[in-house]
Design an enzyme around this catalytic site. Structure first.
Site, PDB file in Angstrom:
ATOM      1  N   PRO A 248     -65.027 -51.285 -20.876  1.00  0.00           N
ATOM      2  CA  PRO A 248     -65.905 -52.465 -20.926  1.00  0.00           C
ATOM      3  C   PRO A 248     -65.690 -53.256 -22.226  1.00  0.00           C
ATOM      4  O   PRO A 248     -64.894 -52.849 -23.071  1.00  0.00           O
ATOM      5  CB  PRO A 248     -67.302 -51.849 -20.902  1.00  0.00           C
TER       6      PRO A 248
ATOM      7  N   ASN B  90     -67.974 -53.986 -24.641  1.00  0.00           N
ATOM      8  CA  ASN B  90     -68.899 -53.862 -25.779  1.00  0.00           C
ATOM      9  C   ASN B  90     -68.317 -53.101 -26.981  1.00  0.00           C
ATOM     10  O   ASN B  90     -68.544 -53.491 -28.121  1.00  0.00           O
ATOM     11  CB  ASN B  90     -70.244 -53.285 -25.340  1.00  0.00           C
TER      12      ASN B  90
ATOM     13  N   GLY C  43     -60.300 -57.372 -13.476  1.00  0.00           N
ATOM     14  CA  GLY C  43     -60.710 -56.052 -12.993  1.00  0.00           C
ATOM     15  C   GLY C  43     -60.751 -55.989 -11.483  1.00  0.00           C
ATOM     16  O   GLY C  43     -60.332 -54.985 -10.881  1.00  0.00           O
TER      17      GLY C  43
ATOM     18  N   SER D  82     -70.508 -51.017 -15.768  1.00  0.00           N
ATOM     19  CA  SER D  82     -71.781 -51.159 -15.049  1.00  0.00           C
ATOM     20  C   SER D  82     -71.831 -50.242 -13.825  1.00  0.00           C
ATOM     21  O   SER D  82     -70.795 -49.791 -13.322  1.00  0.00           O
ATOM     22  CB  SER D  82     -71.942 -52.609 -14.606  1.00  0.00           C
TER      23      SER D  82
ATOM     24  N   GLU E  56     -69.173 -43.324 -16.908  1.00  0.00           N
ATOM     25  CA  GLU E  56     -70.085 -43.596 -18.020  1.00  0.00           C
ATOM     26  C   GLU E  56     -70.714 -44.949 -17.758  1.00  0.00           C
ATOM     27  O   GLU E  56     -70.083 -45.988 -17.960  1.00  0.00           O
ATOM     28  CB  GLU E  56     -69.329 -43.601 -19.354  1.00  0.00           C
ATOM     29  N   LEU E  57     -71.942 -44.928 -17.264  1.00  0.00           N
ATOM     30  CA  LEU E  57     -72.534 -46.171 -16.770  1.00  0.00           C
ATOM     31  C   LEU E  57     -73.686 -46.629 -17.680  1.00  0.00           C
ATOM     32  O   LEU E  57     -73.649 -46.392 -18.870  1.00  0.00           O
ATOM     33  CB  LEU E  57     -72.964 -45.953 -15.321  1.00  0.00           C
TER      34      LEU E  57
ATOM     35  N   CYS F 197     -74.683 -49.145 -24.174  1.00  0.00           N
ATOM     36  CA  CYS F 197     -75.140 -48.400 -22.993  1.00  0.00           C
ATOM     37  C   CYS F 197     -76.334 -47.529 -23.308  1.00  0.00           C
ATOM     38  O   CYS F 197     -77.242 -47.384 -22.493  1.00  0.00           O
ATOM     39  CB  CYS F 197     -74.001 -47.541 -22.466  1.00  0.00           C
TER      40      CYS F 197
ATOM     41  N   PHE G  30     -78.968 -55.264 -21.053  1.00  0.00           N
ATOM     42  CA  PHE G  30     -77.786 -55.353 -21.913  1.00  0.00           C
ATOM     43  C   PHE G  30     -77.936 -56.512 -22.903  1.00  0.00           C
ATOM     44  O   PHE G  30     -77.028 -57.286 -23.153  1.00  0.00           O
ATOM     45  CB  PHE G  30     -76.514 -55.487 -21.088  1.00  0.00           C
TER      46      PHE G  30
ATOM     47  N   GLU H 292     -68.133 -37.346 -22.033  1.00  0.00           N
ATOM     48  CA  GLU H 292     -67.176 -37.806 -23.045  1.00  0.00           C
ATOM     49  C   GLU H 292     -67.547 -37.089 -24.343  1.00  0.00           C
ATOM     50  O   GLU H 292     -68.622 -36.526 -24.452  1.00  0.00           O
ATOM     51  CB  GLU H 292     -67.320 -39.315 -23.271  1.00  0.00           C
TER      52      GLU H 292
HETATM   53  P1  NAP Z   1     -68.196 -54.079 -15.900  1.00  0.00           P
HETATM   54  O1  NAP Z   1     -68.397 -55.464 -15.521  1.00  0.00           O
HETATM   55  O2  NAP Z   1     -68.567 -53.001 -14.967  1.00  0.00           O
HETATM   56  O3  NAP Z   1     -66.645 -53.964 -16.314  1.00  0.00           O
HETATM   57  C1  NAP Z   1     -66.109 -52.772 -16.812  1.00  0.00           C
HETATM   58  C2  NAP Z   1     -64.614 -52.755 -16.568  1.00  0.00           C
HETATM   59  O4  NAP Z   1     -64.373 -52.670 -15.166  1.00  0.00           O
HETATM   60  C3  NAP Z   1     -63.881 -53.999 -17.057  1.00  0.00           C
HETATM   61  O5  NAP Z   1     -62.629 -53.634 -17.582  1.00  0.00           O
HETATM   62  C4  NAP Z   1     -63.689 -54.784 -15.765  1.00  0.00           C
HETATM   63  O6  NAP Z   1     -62.612 -55.687 -15.805  1.00  0.00           O
HETATM   64  C5  NAP Z   1     -63.411 -53.657 -14.797  1.00  0.00           C
HETATM   65  N1  NAP Z   1     -63.586 -53.985 -13.387  1.00  0.00           N
HETATM   66  C6  NAP Z   1     -64.280 -55.000 -12.826  1.00  0.00           C
HETATM   67  N2  NAP Z   1     -64.209 -54.946 -11.480  1.00  0.00           N
HETATM   68  C7  NAP Z   1     -63.449 -53.882 -11.170  1.00  0.00           C
HETATM   69  C8  NAP Z   1     -63.022 -53.283  -9.948  1.00  0.00           C
HETATM   70  N3  NAP Z   1     -63.371 -53.767  -8.758  1.00  0.00           N
HETATM   71  N4  NAP Z   1     -62.251 -52.181 -10.010  1.00  0.00           N
HETATM   72  C9  NAP Z   1     -61.896 -51.650 -11.188  1.00  0.00           C
HETATM   73  N5  NAP Z   1     -62.269 -52.159 -12.388  1.00  0.00           N
HETATM   74  C10 NAP Z   1     -63.052 -53.259 -12.382  1.00  0.00           C
HETATM   75  O7  NAP Z   1     -68.980 -53.693 -17.235  1.00  0.00           O
HETATM   76  P2  NAP Z   1     -69.124 -54.571 -18.551  1.00  0.00           P
HETATM   77  O8  NAP Z   1     -69.990 -55.724 -18.250  1.00  0.00           O
HETATM   78  O9  NAP Z   1     -67.768 -54.790 -19.143  1.00  0.00           O
HETATM   79  O10 NAP Z   1     -69.891 -53.547 -19.497  1.00  0.00           O
HETATM   80  C11 NAP Z   1     -71.258 -53.418 -19.506  1.00  0.00           C
HETATM   81  C12 NAP Z   1     -71.712 -52.164 -18.801  1.00  0.00           C
HETATM   82  O11 NAP Z   1     -71.011 -51.019 -19.321  1.00  0.00           O
HETATM   83  C13 NAP Z   1     -73.177 -51.851 -19.024  1.00  0.00           C
HETATM   84  O12 NAP Z   1     -73.791 -51.468 -17.811  1.00  0.00           O
HETATM   85  C14 NAP Z   1     -73.160 -50.681 -19.988  1.00  0.00           C
HETATM   86  O13 NAP Z   1     -74.312 -49.891 -19.949  1.00  0.00           O
HETATM   87  C15 NAP Z   1     -71.929 -49.952 -19.586  1.00  0.00           C
HETATM   88  N6  NAP Z   1     -71.415 -49.105 -20.671  1.00  0.00           N
HETATM   89  C16 NAP Z   1     -71.573 -47.754 -20.580  1.00  0.00           C
HETATM   90  C17 NAP Z   1     -71.136 -46.917 -21.608  1.00  0.00           C
HETATM   91  C18 NAP Z   1     -71.295 -45.413 -21.509  1.00  0.00           C
HETATM   92  O14 NAP Z   1     -70.609 -44.699 -22.243  1.00  0.00           O
HETATM   93  N7  NAP Z   1     -72.193 -44.906 -20.680  1.00  0.00           N
HETATM   94  C19 NAP Z   1     -70.524 -47.467 -22.739  1.00  0.00           C
HETATM   95  C20 NAP Z   1     -70.386 -48.863 -22.804  1.00  0.00           C
HETATM   96  C21 NAP Z   1     -70.838 -49.671 -21.756  1.00  0.00           C
HETATM   97  P3  NAP Z   1     -62.861 -57.255 -16.114  1.00  0.00           P
HETATM   98  O15 NAP Z   1     -63.418 -57.338 -17.466  1.00  0.00           O
HETATM   99  O16 NAP Z   1     -61.516 -57.818 -15.981  1.00  0.00           O
HETATM  100  O17 NAP Z   1     -63.829 -57.731 -15.056  1.00  0.00           O
END
Ligand code: NAP
Length: 484
Positions: A151, A153, A209, A230, A251-252, A285, A386, A462
């Site tokens: 992601p 962040n 993505g 997400s 890790e969501l 997150c 977020f 992790e």
């Molecule tokens: P996101 O929109 O889910 O994107 C995450 C990654 O997935 C990006 O690299 C994105 O690429 C890619 N992606 C998008 N569509 C996809 C698909 N259909 N198949 C495979 N990959 C795809 O998340 P974000 O907005 O970047 O990050 C925010 C979220 O991450 C929050 O919900 C947060 O809580 C979570 N997070 C969790 C942790 C943890 O350790 N639990 C740590 C950090 C963040 P693109 O950017 O090219 O769309």
């Protein structure tokens, strides 16, 4: 000066042009283009999987002695620290986070390589007693090609968090950074190369993505996926992984509670609670975005948090302000919509005043929000924003605090603030989350212990030695050896 172009890195080659044109990454404080990047399509996905497969099946990494792998991993960590200033600045510009947080990312990333480099020559199987004439033992092997979807962040740190244990286990890796923050992933690749990591061991695929993330996740040449992002995207990635039955680490998101008892040391607890939801403008997150506070101190705590938040200085990440911008203006609009949700669900004390002075108006800034009077059943208390919004909910007894804390679709982390050991241990036992912090909320470079979620926050772990298991197959070998 035109912005640099970030290439794909596949095997020993860099691709400054690719099938899906170019993307741009912008500084969220100013809107200025930081870099453009080549966007991969199906052709480059296939090349990257082939390169990673070759590296795993035939490359030198799995033929080296484990201590030799460990040395290269330690060297990667050293190079990160040597280039600390440069990487932190690039990360701050690309993601908007205050410079000190970007330094933390680099330091933490180096620690992952020290930690897992230290583990690389200690990954032992075990022998299992079967009685006379049998010898039986387990061997731990790298699982194969490991895909890391990252992601925006904490781009640099989250790459290191997953890639270091994967390399220690013997895997080869493909990294797919978020479209918003591609810059430091390339720095990571350069460091790996300089440290002597064999070609194809780590490959970099930038691109959309929904296109390349999906193609990679479905690719039969990929053996395992570590996804951080997400819930909705994670579910899509799980479906893609199910199509060829490979394991995933998820890790969501989160909506983590911080439980504050009246007996807590308030001078210590309040800055921890504020940092817990304001770090990187709440785009974390494990942000502690629900404050469960003992009713007798509710009003006083709200007043003190109000004062703290009001005095905060916003600014561009590279100026190291108290709080930087959100990742982009579209996400800012989403967060502002949550201010409306908060007004309907309770009372929004702060957060409505989007800065209008000219410097900040260029960027994706919001002021932090403080919400009172909203029950734990409301959207503002249940959904991951977020962004920097704290919902304050009173409780009367420890049991009620546990019930409210656990009444969430998420279960990532929790904070407990008390000087009473019984309450501390009791909550530690009963909270349904992957990490419980007592009188703290993070210890700085916390790489040594496991991190991961319950419920919608995901599964798998992790960090810590626990993380390595995701990147290993366990093979059992049994010999029947009768003497006569
Ligand atoms: P996101 O929109 O889910 O994107 C995450 C990654 O997935 C990006 O690299 C994105 O690429 C890619 N992606 C998008 N569509 C996809 C698909 N259909 N198949 C495979 N990959 C795809 O998340 P974000 O907005 O970047 O990050 C925010 C979220 O991450 C929050 O919900 C947060 O809580 C979570 N997070 C969790 C942790 C943890 O350790 N639990 C740590 C950090 C963040 P693109 O950017 O090219 O769309």
């Amino acid at each position: 000066m035109s912005a640099p172009v970030i290439p794909l890195v596949i095997g020993d080659k860099e691709y400054s042009e690719a099938s899906d044109g170019f993307g741009e990454s912008r500084n969220p404080a100013t809107g200025a283009v930081v870099a453009s990047f080549a966007r991969a399509g199906e052709k480059e996905v296939n090349l990257a999987v082939s390169a990673a497969r070759r590296a795993f099946d035939e490359g030198p990494w799995n033929r080296m002695r484990p201590f030799e792998r460990a040395r290269i991993m330690h060297r990667i960590g050293e190079l990160m620290l040597e280039r600390r200033d440069e990487i932190a600045r690039l990360e701050s510009e690309d993601s908007g986070k205050p410079l000190r947080d970007a330094y933390w990312e680099v330091d933490c990333s180096a620690r992952f390589f020290e930690f897992y480099g230290g583990a690389a020559d200690k990954l032992q199987g075990r022998s299992i007693p079967l009685g006379p004439n049998y010898s039986d033992w387990t061997v731990r092997e790298g699982i194969g090609v490991s895909l890391h979807i990252i992601p925006w962040n904490y781009p640099f740190q989250l790459i290191a968090r997953g890639v270091a244990p994967a390399l220690a286990a013997g895997c080869s890796v493909i990294i797919k950074p978020a479209t918003e923050t591609p810059v430091t992933a390339y720095e990571f690749l350069k460091i790996c190369r300089e440290a002597g990591l064999p070609e194809g061991q780590v490959n970099l695929i930038n691109g959309r993505g929904s296109l390349v993330g999906d193609l990679l996740a479905r690719h039969p040449g990929v053996d395992q996926i570590t996804f951080t992002g997400s819930v909705a995207t994670g579910q899509r990635v799980m479906e893609a992984a199910a199509s060829h039955a490979i394991p995933t680490n998820m890790e969501l998101g989160g909506k983590s509670p911080q439980v504050l008892f009246a007996d807590a040391e308030m001078e210590k607890a309040l800055p921890i609670i504020a940092g817990g939801f304001l770090t990187h403008a709440g785009q974390v997150c494990n942000a502690g975005t629900r404050l469960l506070v003992e009713r007798s101190i509710h009003d006083d705590v709200v007043e003190r948090l109000h004062q703290h938040i009001q005095s905060m200085r916003l600014g561009a990440g590279v100026d190291d302000p108290d709080m930087g911008p959100l990742i982009n203006t579209s996400h800012r609009d989403d967060v502002e919509r949550y201010y409306e949700v908060a007004r309907g669900d309770g009372e929004l004390l702060l957060g409505a005043d989007v800065p209008s002075d000219t410097a900040l108006a260029e960027g994706a800034f919001v002021r932090p929000g403080l919400v009172i009077g909203a029950s734990n059943e409301t959207r503002i208390a249940r959904e991951e924003v977020f962004g920097p919004i704290l919902t304050v909910i009173p409780f009367d007894t420890p049991d009620e605090a546990i019930r409210i804390a656990n009444d969430s679709p998420f279960g990532l982390v929790a904070g407990v603030h008390t000087t009473n050991i019984n309450k501390a241990l009791g909550l530690g036992e009963k909270l349904r989350v992957g990490q419980v912090w007592i009188n703290s909320f993070g210890v700085g470079l916390d790489v040594e212990f496991p991190f991961g979620g319950y419920k919608l926050s995901g599964f798998g772990r992790e960090k810590g030695l626990e993380a390595i298991a995701a990147y290993q197959q366990i093979k059992n070998i049994c010999i029947h050896h009768p003497l006569s």
